[in-house]
Design a protein around this motif. Structure first.
Motif, PDB file in Angstrom:
ATOM      1  N   ALA A  23      91.232  36.650 -26.858  1.00  0.00           N
ATOM      2  CA  ALA A  23      92.365  36.290 -27.705  1.00  0.00           C
ATOM      3  C   ALA A  23      92.572  34.783 -27.756  1.00  0.00           C
ATOM      4  O   ALA A  23      93.070  34.241 -28.751  1.00  0.00           O
ATOM      5  CB  ALA A  23      93.628  36.987 -27.205  1.00  0.00           C
ATOM      6  N   LEU A  24      92.175  34.093 -26.699  1.00  0.00           N
ATOM      7  CA  LEU A  24      92.333  32.643 -26.621  1.00  0.00           C
ATOM      8  C   LEU A  24      91.175  31.893 -27.285  1.00  0.00           C
ATOM      9  O   LEU A  24      91.241  30.676 -27.436  1.00  0.00           O
ATOM     10  CB  LEU A  24      92.446  32.217 -25.157  1.00  0.00           C
ATOM     11  CG  LEU A  24      93.724  32.672 -24.447  1.00  0.00           C
ATOM     12  CD1 LEU A  24      93.584  32.533 -22.931  1.00  0.00           C
ATOM     13  CD2 LEU A  24      94.931  31.882 -24.952  1.00  0.00           C
ATOM     14  N   GLY A  25      90.133  32.609 -27.660  1.00  0.00           N
ATOM     15  CA  GLY A  25      89.036  31.980 -28.386  1.00  0.00           C
ATOM     16  C   GLY A  25      87.669  32.087 -27.755  1.00  0.00           C
ATOM     17  O   GLY A  25      86.690  31.592 -28.332  1.00  0.00           O
ATOM     18  N   ALA A  26      87.560  32.708 -26.605  1.00  0.00           N
ATOM     19  CA  ALA A  26      86.256  32.845 -25.963  1.00  0.00           C
ATOM     20  C   ALA A  26      85.413  33.909 -26.663  1.00  0.00           C
ATOM     21  O   ALA A  26      85.942  34.846 -27.276  1.00  0.00           O
ATOM     22  CB  ALA A  26      86.426  33.217 -24.493  1.00  0.00           C
ATOM     23  N   VAL A  27      84.109  33.740 -26.569  1.00  0.00           N
ATOM     24  CA  VAL A  27      83.171  34.755 -27.041  1.00  0.00           C
ATOM     25  C   VAL A  27      82.772  35.592 -25.837  1.00  0.00           C
ATOM     26  O   VAL A  27      82.208  35.067 -24.869  1.00  0.00           O
ATOM     27  CB  VAL A  27      81.928  34.116 -27.686  1.00  0.00           C
ATOM     28  CG1 VAL A  27      80.908  35.181 -28.064  1.00  0.00           C
ATOM     29  CG2 VAL A  27      82.328  33.284 -28.895  1.00  0.00           C
ATOM     30  N   ILE A  28      83.090  36.875 -25.873  1.00  0.00           N
ATOM     31  CA  ILE A  28      82.828  37.755 -24.736  1.00  0.00           C
ATOM     32  C   ILE A  28      81.467  38.420 -24.898  1.00  0.00           C
ATOM     33  O   ILE A  28      81.188  39.048 -25.926  1.00  0.00           O
ATOM     34  CB  ILE A  28      83.923  38.832 -24.604  1.00  0.00           C
ATOM     35  CG1 ILE A  28      85.312  38.202 -24.591  1.00  0.00           C
ATOM     36  CG2 ILE A  28      83.680  39.663 -23.340  1.00  0.00           C
ATOM     37  CD1 ILE A  28      85.569  37.239 -23.455  1.00  0.00           C
ATOM     38  N   VAL A  29      80.645  38.266 -23.894  1.00  0.00           N
ATOM     39  CA  VAL A  29      79.366  38.971 -23.835  1.00  0.00           C
ATOM     40  C   VAL A  29      79.508  39.985 -22.707  1.00  0.00           C
ATOM     41  O   VAL A  29      79.437  39.633 -21.526  1.00  0.00           O
ATOM     42  CB  VAL A  29      78.199  38.003 -23.592  1.00  0.00           C
ATOM     43  CG1 VAL A  29      76.872  38.750 -23.504  1.00  0.00           C
ATOM     44  CG2 VAL A  29      78.144  36.944 -24.701  1.00  0.00           C
ATOM     45  N   ASP A  30      79.753  41.228 -23.083  1.00  0.00           N
ATOM     46  CA  ASP A  30      80.139  42.275 -22.141  1.00  0.00           C
ATOM     47  C   ASP A  30      78.896  43.001 -21.619  1.00  0.00           C
ATOM     48  O   ASP A  30      78.239  43.742 -22.357  1.00  0.00           O
ATOM     49  CB  ASP A  30      81.082  43.253 -22.844  1.00  0.00           C
ATOM     50  CG  ASP A  30      81.670  44.296 -21.910  1.00  0.00           C
ATOM     51  OD1 ASP A  30      81.023  44.643 -20.904  1.00  0.00           O
ATOM     52  OD2 ASP A  30      82.782  44.782 -22.183  1.00  0.00           O
ATOM     53  N   GLY A  31      78.601  42.788 -20.345  1.00  0.00           N
ATOM     54  CA  GLY A  31      77.416  43.404 -19.758  1.00  0.00           C
ATOM     55  C   GLY A  31      77.443  44.919 -19.801  1.00  0.00           C
ATOM     56  O   GLY A  31      76.421  45.556 -20.086  1.00  0.00           O
ATOM     57  N   ASP A  32      78.609  45.526 -19.545  1.00  0.00           N
ATOM     58  CA  ASP A  32      78.707  46.984 -19.586  1.00  0.00           C
ATOM     59  C   ASP A  32      78.467  47.517 -21.002  1.00  0.00           C
ATOM     60  O   ASP A  32      77.764  48.517 -21.199  1.00  0.00           O
ATOM     61  CB  ASP A  32      80.088  47.436 -19.099  1.00  0.00           C
ATOM     62  CG  ASP A  32      80.155  47.568 -17.585  1.00  0.00           C
ATOM     63  OD1 ASP A  32      79.087  47.645 -16.946  1.00  0.00           O
ATOM     64  OD2 ASP A  32      81.266  47.576 -17.040  1.00  0.00           O
ATOM     65  N   LYS A  33      79.071  46.848 -21.980  1.00  0.00           N
ATOM     66  CA  LYS A  33      78.897  47.277 -23.375  1.00  0.00           C
ATOM     67  C   LYS A  33      77.436  47.179 -23.793  1.00  0.00           C
ATOM     68  O   LYS A  33      76.887  48.094 -24.424  1.00  0.00           O
ATOM     69  CB  LYS A  33      79.769  46.421 -24.285  1.00  0.00           C
ATOM     70  CG  LYS A  33      79.699  46.807 -25.752  1.00  0.00           C
ATOM     71  CD  LYS A  33      80.635  45.941 -26.590  1.00  0.00           C
ATOM     72  CE  LYS A  33      80.554  46.318 -28.073  1.00  0.00           C
ATOM     73  NZ  LYS A  33      81.458  45.475 -28.897  1.00  0.00           N
ATOM     74  N   ILE A  34      76.815  46.071 -23.417  1.00  0.00           N
ATOM     75  CA  ILE A  34      75.403  45.892 -23.767  1.00  0.00           C
ATOM     76  C   ILE A  34      74.541  46.905 -23.021  1.00  0.00           C
ATOM     77  O   ILE A  34      73.572  47.435 -23.566  1.00  0.00           O
ATOM     78  CB  ILE A  34      74.965  44.454 -23.461  1.00  0.00           C
ATOM     79  CG1 ILE A  34      75.716  43.471 -24.357  1.00  0.00           C
ATOM     80  CG2 ILE A  34      73.456  44.297 -23.638  1.00  0.00           C
ATOM     81  CD1 ILE A  34      75.516  42.023 -23.978  1.00  0.00           C
ATOM     82  N   ALA A  35      74.902  47.174 -21.767  1.00  0.00           N
ATOM     83  CA  ALA A  35      74.145  48.158 -20.987  1.00  0.00           C
ATOM     84  C   ALA A  35      74.172  49.534 -21.646  1.00  0.00           C
ATOM     85  O   ALA A  35      73.194  50.287 -21.571  1.00  0.00           O
ATOM     86  CB  ALA A  35      74.694  48.233 -19.566  1.00  0.00           C
ATOM     87  N   ARG A  36      75.290  49.872 -22.293  1.00  0.00           N
ATOM     88  CA  ARG A  36      75.358  51.143 -23.028  1.00  0.00           C
ATOM     89  C   ARG A  36      74.525  51.077 -24.302  1.00  0.00           C
ATOM     90  O   ARG A  36      73.841  52.039 -24.668  1.00  0.00           O
ATOM     91  CB  ARG A  36      76.819  51.478 -23.360  1.00  0.00           C
ATOM     92  CG  ARG A  36      77.657  51.829 -22.142  1.00  0.00           C
ATOM     93  CD  ARG A  36      79.000  52.399 -22.545  1.00  0.00           C
ATOM     94  NE  ARG A  36      79.846  51.410 -23.213  1.00  0.00           N
ATOM     95  CZ  ARG A  36      80.680  50.592 -22.580  1.00  0.00           C
ATOM     96  NH1 ARG A  36      80.763  50.634 -21.254  1.00  0.00           N
ATOM     97  NH2 ARG A  36      81.415  49.728 -23.236  1.00  0.00           N
TER      98      ARG A  36
END
Length: 299
Positions: A23-36
């Motif tokens: 929400a503050l502007g970071a780009v999230i690279v989610d390991g769990d999401k990618i793992a799925r």
């Protein structure tokens, strides 16, 4: 680009922190999401898991039955290592694609459950540990995720200890209050440290008035970060003093300080004029790195 590693034990509440950072502007690279994503039906990743662990890990529709896989893969060290050998390279490759797409000035937050276990901390400008004690995490996993208590405890036991996490933590974020209190803490971290750190790195600028932090454990982290940054162009990297706030680098023959200044700047160490001294861009910690060049290349 500022790269942040976000981690913590299962059930600690990393997702709450990640949502606020996004929400503050970071780009999230989610390991769990990618793992799925990399083991969806029809992917080479799922085929490799079936070959390693058998058809019993599949649901009736051909998708991955995660509880069935977990029951096998977390039963012993050998099985867990086999799982990691299959999934980690796939997750790493997809993560890198997303990082490149984010652009050079982005704040990248990589949500990596096993960051500590995989010894990945030196890859990041900052490592944020989200912490809640183990008993509270068990309660959350049982009540919120419907996990059996025995399975929850097994998953927690298979991960890094609090002591191992503290050894790599630049930020120790206790998620023991309300969700709003955690979000407030994240907003403060963003405004006071992350945003100015990112601006400094993007401008190759040292932080002004960064505090001296007495943290002897940071010396090892600093050395690791410098080795990752410089690789074979350094022949020796050593921590200096007992505060963890300084290091000395000896470059390989023929490598000049100017040859590595750009990479050090990207890593958060800005050169002071045309000298061999570099200072940290992190407003939360004063750091000094001195570089000694050898050989005929000059500066």
């Amino acid at each position: 680009m500022l790269r942040i590693g976000l981690t913590g034990g299962i059930g600690a509440g990393k997702s709450t922190v990640a949502r606020e950072l996004a929400a503050l502007g970071a780009v999230i690279v989610d390991g769990d999401k990618i793992a799925r994503e990399v083991v969806e039906p029809g992917t080479p990743g799922l085929a490799a898991l079936v070959e390693a662990f058998g058809d019993g890990i599949l649901a009736e529709d051909g998708s991955l039955n995660r509880p069935a896989l977990a029951a096998i893969a977390f039963s012993d060290d050998e099985s867990r290592a086999r799982l990691n050998a299959i999934t980690h390279p796939l997750v790493g490759a997809r993560s890198q694609e997303l990082i490149v797409a984010a652009g050079p000035d982005a704040v990248i937050v990589q949500d990596i459950p096993l960051l500590v276990e995989n010894q990945a901390a030196p890859m990041f400008h900052l490592v944020i540990i989200v912490w809640v004690d183990a008993e509270e995490r068990v309660r959350r996993l049982v009540e919120s995720r419907g996990m059996a208590e025995e399975d929850a405890r097994a998953r927690i036991a298979a991960q890094a200890t609090d002591e191992q996490r503290r050894a790599v933590a630049d930020v120790w974020l206790e998620n023991t209050g309300t969700e709003e209190e955690t979000r407030e803490a994240v907003r403060a971290l963003w405004s006071e440290r992350i945003a100015p750190y990112a601006a400094n790195v993007n401008s190759r600028r040292a932080a002004e008035d960064a505090p001296a932090v007495q943290d002897r454990a940071y010396g090892e982290r600093l050395v690791g970060r410098l080795w990752v940054t410089l690789g074979a162009e350094a022949t020796r990297v050593t921590a200096v003093g007992d505060t963890g706030a300084a290091a000395e680098v000896v470059l390989a023959d023929g490598v000049a300080t100017g040859d590595v200044a750009g990479r050090l700047g990207e890593a958060g160490f800005a050169r002071v004029g045309d000298t061999d001294e570099f200072r940290g861009s992190d407003p939360g910690r004063a750091v000094t790195v001195r570089v000694a060049a050898q050989g005929p290349a000059g500066a």
